[in-house]
Write a protein that holds these residues in place. Structure first.
Motif, PDB file in Angstrom:
ATOM      1  N   THR A 179      21.696 -11.932   1.012  1.00 19.81           N
ATOM      2  CA  THR A 179      22.917 -11.473   0.339  1.00 19.81           C
ATOM      3  C   THR A 179      22.636 -10.229  -0.493  1.00 19.81           C
ATOM      4  O   THR A 179      23.411  -9.262  -0.484  1.00 19.81           O
ATOM      5  N   VAL A 180      21.515 -10.249  -1.217  1.00 18.19           N
ATOM      6  CA  VAL A 180      21.152  -9.134  -2.090  1.00 18.19           C
ATOM      7  C   VAL A 180      20.928  -7.852  -1.286  1.00 18.19           C
ATOM      8  O   VAL A 180      21.258  -6.746  -1.760  1.00 18.19           O
ATOM      9  N   GLU A 181      20.390  -7.973  -0.101  1.00 16.71           N
ATOM     10  CA  GLU A 181      20.165  -6.786   0.738  1.00 16.71           C
ATOM     11  C   GLU A 181      21.462  -6.032   0.985  1.00 16.71           C
ATOM     12  O   GLU A 181      21.485  -4.792   1.039  1.00 16.71           O
ATOM     13  N   LYS A 182      22.538  -6.748   1.121  1.00 16.31           N
ATOM     14  CA  LYS A 182      23.844  -6.133   1.382  1.00 16.31           C
ATOM     15  C   LYS A 182      24.417  -5.491   0.118  1.00 16.31           C
ATOM     16  O   LYS A 182      25.373  -4.720   0.193  1.00 16.31           O
ATOM     17  N   GLU A 183      23.822  -5.837  -1.021  1.00 17.95           N
ATOM     18  CA  GLU A 183      24.322  -5.306  -2.290  1.00 17.95           C
ATOM     19  C   GLU A 183      23.565  -4.064  -2.745  1.00 17.95           C
ATOM     20  O   GLU A 183      23.743  -3.588  -3.861  1.00 17.95           O
ATOM     21  N   GLY A 184      22.685  -3.563  -1.871  1.00 23.92           N
ATOM     22  CA  GLY A 184      22.008  -2.308  -2.194  1.00 23.92           C
ATOM     23  C   GLY A 184      20.569  -2.448  -2.610  1.00 23.92           C
ATOM     24  O   GLY A 184      20.088  -1.680  -3.464  1.00 23.92           O
ATOM     25  N   LEU A 185      19.829  -3.421  -2.054  1.00 24.31           N
ATOM     26  CA  LEU A 185      18.404  -3.562  -2.354  1.00 24.31           C
ATOM     27  C   LEU A 185      17.662  -2.336  -1.834  1.00 24.31           C
ATOM     28  O   LEU A 185      17.839  -1.924  -0.689  1.00 24.31           O
ATOM     29  N   SER A 186      16.838  -1.737  -2.684  1.00 23.85           N
ATOM     30  CA  SER A 186      16.147  -0.509  -2.297  1.00 23.85           C
ATOM     31  C   SER A 186      15.127  -0.782  -1.191  1.00 23.85           C
ATOM     32  O   SER A 186      14.578  -1.883  -1.074  1.00 23.85           O
ATOM     33  N   ALA A 187      14.860   0.256  -0.384  1.00 22.79           N
ATOM     34  CA  ALA A 187      13.912   0.126   0.719  1.00 22.79           C
ATOM     35  C   ALA A 187      12.506  -0.181   0.187  1.00 22.79           C
ATOM     36  O   ALA A 187      11.754  -0.949   0.795  1.00 22.79           O
ATOM     37  N   GLU A 188      12.153   0.418  -0.958  1.00 24.62           N
ATOM     38  CA  GLU A 188      10.836   0.194  -1.541  1.00 24.62           C
ATOM     39  C   GLU A 188      10.665  -1.259  -1.983  1.00 24.62           C
ATOM     40  O   GLU A 188       9.622  -1.891  -1.720  1.00 24.62           O
ATOM     41  N   ASP A 189      11.684  -1.801  -2.643  1.00 24.58           N
ATOM     42  CA  ASP A 189      11.620  -3.199  -3.080  1.00 24.58           C
ATOM     43  C   ASP A 189      11.587  -4.127  -1.872  1.00 24.58           C
ATOM     44  O   ASP A 189      10.872  -5.140  -1.872  1.00 24.58           O
ATOM     45  N   ASN A 190      12.332  -3.763  -0.846  1.00 30.10           N
ATOM     46  CA  ASN A 190      12.362  -4.578   0.374  1.00 30.10           C
ATOM     47  C   ASN A 190      10.977  -4.617   1.027  1.00 30.10           C
ATOM     48  O   ASN A 190      10.529  -5.664   1.496  1.00 30.10           O
ATOM     49  N   ARG A 191      10.303  -3.467   1.024  1.00 28.88           N
ATOM     50  CA  ARG A 191       8.968  -3.389   1.616  1.00 28.88           C
ATOM     51  C   ARG A 191       7.971  -4.253   0.830  1.00 28.88           C
ATOM     52  O   ARG A 191       7.155  -4.964   1.414  1.00 28.88           O
ATOM     53  N   LYS A 192       8.043  -4.179  -0.485  1.00 30.67           N
ATOM     54  CA  LYS A 192       7.130  -4.968  -1.331  1.00 30.67           C
ATOM     55  C   LYS A 192       7.394  -6.474  -1.179  1.00 30.67           C
ATOM     56  O   LYS A 192       6.447  -7.281  -1.176  1.00 30.67           O
ATOM     57  N   ILE A 193       8.665  -6.823  -1.042  1.00 35.52           N
ATOM     58  CA  ILE A 193       9.006  -8.231  -0.834  1.00 35.52           C
ATOM     59  C   ILE A 193       8.458  -8.720   0.504  1.00 35.52           C
ATOM     60  O   ILE A 193       7.923  -9.837   0.607  1.00 35.52           O
ATOM     61  N   ALA A 194       8.559  -7.880   1.530  1.00 38.32           N
ATOM     62  CA  ALA A 194       8.037  -8.234   2.848  1.00 38.32           C
ATOM     63  C   ALA A 194       6.529  -8.504   2.776  1.00 38.32           C
ATOM     64  O   ALA A 194       6.016  -9.441   3.409  1.00 38.32           O
ATOM     65  N   ALA A 195       5.817  -7.706   1.993  1.00 45.24           N
ATOM     66  CA  ALA A 195       4.370  -7.891   1.838  1.00 45.24           C
ATOM     67  C   ALA A 195       4.070  -9.216   1.135  1.00 45.24           C
ATOM     68  O   ALA A 195       3.116  -9.928   1.493  1.00 45.24           O
ATOM     69  N   LEU A 196       4.880  -9.556   0.162  1.00 43.60           N
ATOM     70  CA  LEU A 196       4.698 -10.826  -0.545  1.00 43.60           C
ATOM     71  C   LEU A 196       4.972 -12.015   0.380  1.00 43.60           C
ATOM     72  O   LEU A 196       4.272 -13.036   0.330  1.00 43.60           O
ATOM     73  N   LYS A 197       5.957 -11.858   1.250  1.00 43.67           N
ATOM     74  CA  LYS A 197       6.291 -12.924   2.193  1.00 43.67           C
ATOM     75  C   LYS A 197       5.153 -13.139   3.195  1.00 43.67           C
ATOM     76  O   LYS A 197       4.833 -14.283   3.555  1.00 43.67           O
ATOM     77  N   ILE A 198       4.538 -12.054   3.624  1.00 41.05           N
ATOM     78  CA  ILE A 198       3.397 -12.150   4.544  1.00 41.05           C
ATOM     79  C   ILE A 198       2.236 -12.860   3.864  1.00 41.05           C
ATOM     80  O   ILE A 198       1.507 -13.642   4.486  1.00 41.05           O
ATOM     81  N   LYS A 199       2.070 -12.628   2.588  1.00 40.69           N
ATOM     82  CA  LYS A 199       1.006 -13.271   1.818  1.00 40.69           C
ATOM     83  C   LYS A 199       1.288 -14.756   1.619  1.00 40.69           C
ATOM     84  O   LYS A 199       0.372 -15.593   1.656  1.00 40.69           O
ATOM     85  N   PHE A 200       2.556 -15.078   1.415  1.00 44.61           N
ATOM     86  CA  PHE A 200       2.923 -16.459   1.095  1.00 44.61           C
ATOM     87  C   PHE A 200       2.825 -17.390   2.296  1.00 44.61           C
ATOM     88  O   PHE A 200       2.339 -18.533   2.162  1.00 44.61           O
ATOM     89  N   ALA A 201       3.260 -16.949   3.457  1.00 46.33           N
ATOM     90  CA  ALA A 201       3.391 -17.830   4.630  1.00 46.33           C
ATOM     91  C   ALA A 201       2.109 -18.592   4.976  1.00 46.33           C
ATOM     92  O   ALA A 201       2.121 -19.836   5.037  1.00 46.33           O
ATOM     93  N   PRO A 202       0.982 -17.919   5.210  1.00 50.71           N
ATOM     94  CA  PRO A 202      -0.239 -18.673   5.545  1.00 50.71           C
ATOM     95  C   PRO A 202      -0.759 -19.507   4.372  1.00 50.71           C
ATOM     96  O   PRO A 202      -1.345 -20.573   4.569  1.00 50.71           O
ATOM     97  N   MET A 203      -0.541 -19.027   3.150  1.00 49.21           N
ATOM     98  CA  MET A 203      -0.987 -19.755   1.967  1.00 49.21           C
ATOM     99  C   MET A 203      -0.255 -21.097   1.876  1.00 49.21           C
ATOM    100  O   MET A 203      -0.874 -22.136   1.588  1.00 49.21           O
ATOM    101  N   TYR A 204       1.024 -21.088   2.176  1.00 49.30           N
ATOM    102  CA  TYR A 204       1.812 -22.320   2.166  1.00 49.30           C
ATOM    103  C   TYR A 204       1.344 -23.267   3.264  1.00 49.30           C
ATOM    104  O   TYR A 204       1.080 -24.454   3.014  1.00 49.30           O
ATOM    105  N   THR A 205       1.222 -22.746   4.473  1.00 50.75           N
ATOM    106  CA  THR A 205       0.878 -23.589   5.626  1.00 50.75           C
ATOM    107  C   THR A 205      -0.462 -24.287   5.437  1.00 50.75           C
ATOM    108  O   THR A 205      -0.583 -25.508   5.616  1.00 50.75           O
ATOM    109  N   VAL A 206      -1.480 -23.516   5.077  1.00 53.06           N
ATOM    110  CA  VAL A 206      -2.836 -24.065   4.939  1.00 53.06           C
ATOM    111  C   VAL A 206      -2.910 -25.090   3.804  1.00 53.06           C
ATOM    112  O   VAL A 206      -3.456 -26.192   3.973  1.00 53.06           O
ATOM    113  N   ASN A 207      -2.371 -24.747   2.666  1.00 54.31           N
ATOM    114  CA  ASN A 207      -2.508 -25.622   1.500  1.00 54.31           C
ATOM    115  C   ASN A 207      -1.597 -26.848   1.588  1.00 54.31           C
ATOM    116  O   ASN A 207      -1.967 -27.921   1.093  1.00 54.31           O
ATOM    117  N   ARG A 208      -0.457 -26.701   2.220  1.00 54.57           N
ATOM    118  CA  ARG A 208       0.429 -27.857   2.408  1.00 54.57           C
ATOM    119  C   ARG A 208      -0.248 -28.882   3.327  1.00 54.57           C
ATOM    120  O   ARG A 208      -0.244 -30.093   3.082  1.00 54.57           O
TER     121      ARG A 208
END
Length: 221
Positions: A179-208
């Motif tokens: 929803t926030v993306e449609k409200e004008g989320l900056s490309a830079e913030d979107n890129r940084k969020i994508a990097a955080l998501k890549i970091k989170f995914a394997p960390m969740y899977t392995v530790n869970r």
């Protein structure tokens, strides 16, 4: 005259002993009644309030029960009073089961709220609404960063239930991001969020998976 003095003396002692016995019995009756009245009064307290004040309730209960039991020492025909104590104890134990169940529920909710505040950061408004309306284009990056950093720092201490809660919150945050993306989320913030998501995914899977494995091992012991 001497015999009269002895008789009067023995009579005085008898009166004294009788008075003492009566006084003990009256005190015992008072202590047993206080114990019963306390249990009756706390039984009328609302469950959520009793759960929050349980430690104090239990402390007062133990003190009054001990007083009631100790007061029976030296009291003649104490069986009726003892039965009263036993019946009061039974009522309390039945009540205790209900309160402890509620307390476990309250403690679980409090722990869940503490986890949410830690994961979502200072901007979190304490709402249980999973729409995350408080997250916007200006703070969403900091929320993601706080979330992933907190998980990384505490990943070794989370239980399987904690990881399930983390997943629930993370998915709600992802939904809000759409929803926030449609409200004008900056490309830079979107890129940084994508990097955080890549970091989170394997960390969740392995530790869970690790938390579940440890839980299974504990269950086998």
């Amino acid at each position: 005259m001497k015999n009269l003095k002895i008789t009067l003396g023995l009579f005085a002692v008898a009166i004294s002993l009788t008075a003492c016995t009566d006084e003990k019995k009256l005190q015992a009756e008072k202590d047993v009644a206080m114990y019963a009245n306390y249990v009756d009064s706390v039984s009328n307290v609302e469950m959520d309030k009793a759960a929050n004040e349980w430690d104090e309730i239990q402390k007062d209960y133990e003190r009054l029960k001990m007083n009631a039991e100790n007061s029976l020492t030296g009291v003649e025909d104490e069986q009726k009073l003892k039965e009263s104590i036993d019946n009061t104890t039974i009522r309390y134990e039945e009540y205790k089961v209900k309160v402890v169940t509620e307390k476990e529920k309250v403690d679980m909710e409090n722990a869940k709220m503490t986890m949410r505040k830690t994961l979502l950061g200072e901007g979190y408004d304490g709402s249980t609404d999973m729409s995350f309306a408080w997250v916007n284009k200006d703070n969403i990056l900091s929320v993601y960063d706080n979330f992933v950093t907190t998980v990384e720092n505490n990943k070794d201490s989370y239980s399987r239930e904690d990881w399930d809660e983390i997943k629930l919150l993370y998915e709600a945050l992802d939904t809000r991001k759409n929803t926030v993306e449609k409200e004008g989320l900056s490309a830079e913030d979107n890129r940084k969020i994508a990097a955080l998501k890549i970091k989170f995914a394997p960390m969740y899977t392995v530790n869970r998976m690790g938390a579940k494995s440890e839980e299974n091992q504990e269950a086998k012991k």
